[in-house]
Design an enzyme around this catalytic site. Sequence first.
Site, PDB file in Angstrom:
ATOM      1  N   HIS A 186       0.747  -1.088   0.026  1.00 24.60           N
ATOM      2  CA  HIS A 186       0.041   0.013   0.090  1.00 24.60           C
ATOM      3  C   HIS A 186       0.906   1.392   0.113  1.00 24.60           C
ATOM      4  O   HIS A 186       0.710   2.252  -0.737  1.00 24.60           O
ATOM      5  CB  HIS A 186      -1.013  -0.037   1.084  1.00 24.60           C
ATOM      6  N   GLU A 187       1.819   1.509   0.987  1.00 25.32           N
ATOM      7  CA  GLU A 187       2.617   2.408   1.017  1.00 25.32           C
ATOM      8  C   GLU A 187       3.481   2.506  -0.037  1.00 25.32           C
ATOM      9  O   GLU A 187       3.793   3.766  -0.668  1.00 25.32           O
ATOM     10  CB  GLU A 187       3.333   2.599   2.276  1.00 25.32           C
ATOM     11  N   HIS A 209       1.587   4.287  -2.831  1.00 23.57           N
ATOM     12  CA  HIS A 209       1.614   5.836  -2.930  1.00 23.57           C
ATOM     13  C   HIS A 209       2.860   6.197  -3.272  1.00 23.57           C
ATOM     14  O   HIS A 209       3.146   7.255  -4.057  1.00 23.57           O
ATOM     15  CB  HIS A 209       1.430   6.190  -1.559  1.00 23.57           C
ATOM     16  N   CYS A 231      -5.472  -4.231  -7.693  1.00 26.83           N
ATOM     17  CA  CYS A 231      -6.491  -4.671  -8.671  1.00 26.83           C
ATOM     18  C   CYS A 231      -6.027  -4.266 -10.037  1.00 26.83           C
ATOM     19  O   CYS A 231      -4.716  -3.637  -9.988  1.00 26.83           O
ATOM     20  CB  CYS A 231      -7.656  -3.733  -8.446  1.00 26.83           C
TER      21      CYS A 231
HETATM   22 ZN   LIG Z   1      -2.964   5.001   1.830  1.00 30.14          ZN
HETATM   23 ZN   LIG Z   2      -6.826  -0.743  -6.953  1.00 28.68          ZN
END
Ligand SMILES: [Zn+2]
Ligand SMILES: [Zn+2]
Length: 189
Positions: A138-139, A142, A173
């Site tokens: 996730h990070e 970003h 995704c």
């Molecule tokens: Zn985030």
């Molecule tokens: Zn996504």
Amino acid sequence: MTKQRVYIFRVGDVSSDLLDNAALAIKENLPFDVEVLIYPQKLQPPISTFDWERMQYVASALVFGLVSKLGIKLKPYEKAIFVVNADAYEPPLNFVFGIALPSIGSGAVFLPRLRNETYGLPPDYNALISRLRKEVLHELGHLYGLEHCPNPRCVMAFSNSINEVDAKGEEYCERCRRLLESFIEGFER
Ligand SMILES: [Zn+2]
Ligand SMILES: [Zn+2]
């Protein structure tokens, strides 16, 4: 094409096994070639970034502090992820699982709230590994330019509770994968 590179740093007591899993998640999931290097030394979080009233680190200050203490100058194709065994917050949120600072190519994941024990549940090492993999991806997403994804199964979905972390998958995704590919292609031009 320049090979992308990710450095993983341990901050406080973090087992090598956790870092190996984080490295594997990165290699398995990024849709381009990436070299992952685990920094051998253990770092200490800069105490000047600790908020004594809240008894938590300030997430962004901690990352800035570590980067300046290490004196690292990341190239555009390099990213740094700090895996931190300490709790942190970032206003206006009263805690964060992780943080990304794309301007300096660096981010962090904070372990305590990924552990079952924090919620009064029996320890679950596999759950911890799975959550760490998700938060690192996730990070990193970003740092490569991705924003939060409306798909609740996507690893880029915003999560503000451990249940939300558990509900999402360990992968980007299809849409986020394509965006990642295009960011890297754009970077090459
Ligand atoms: Zn985030
Ligand atoms: Zn996504």
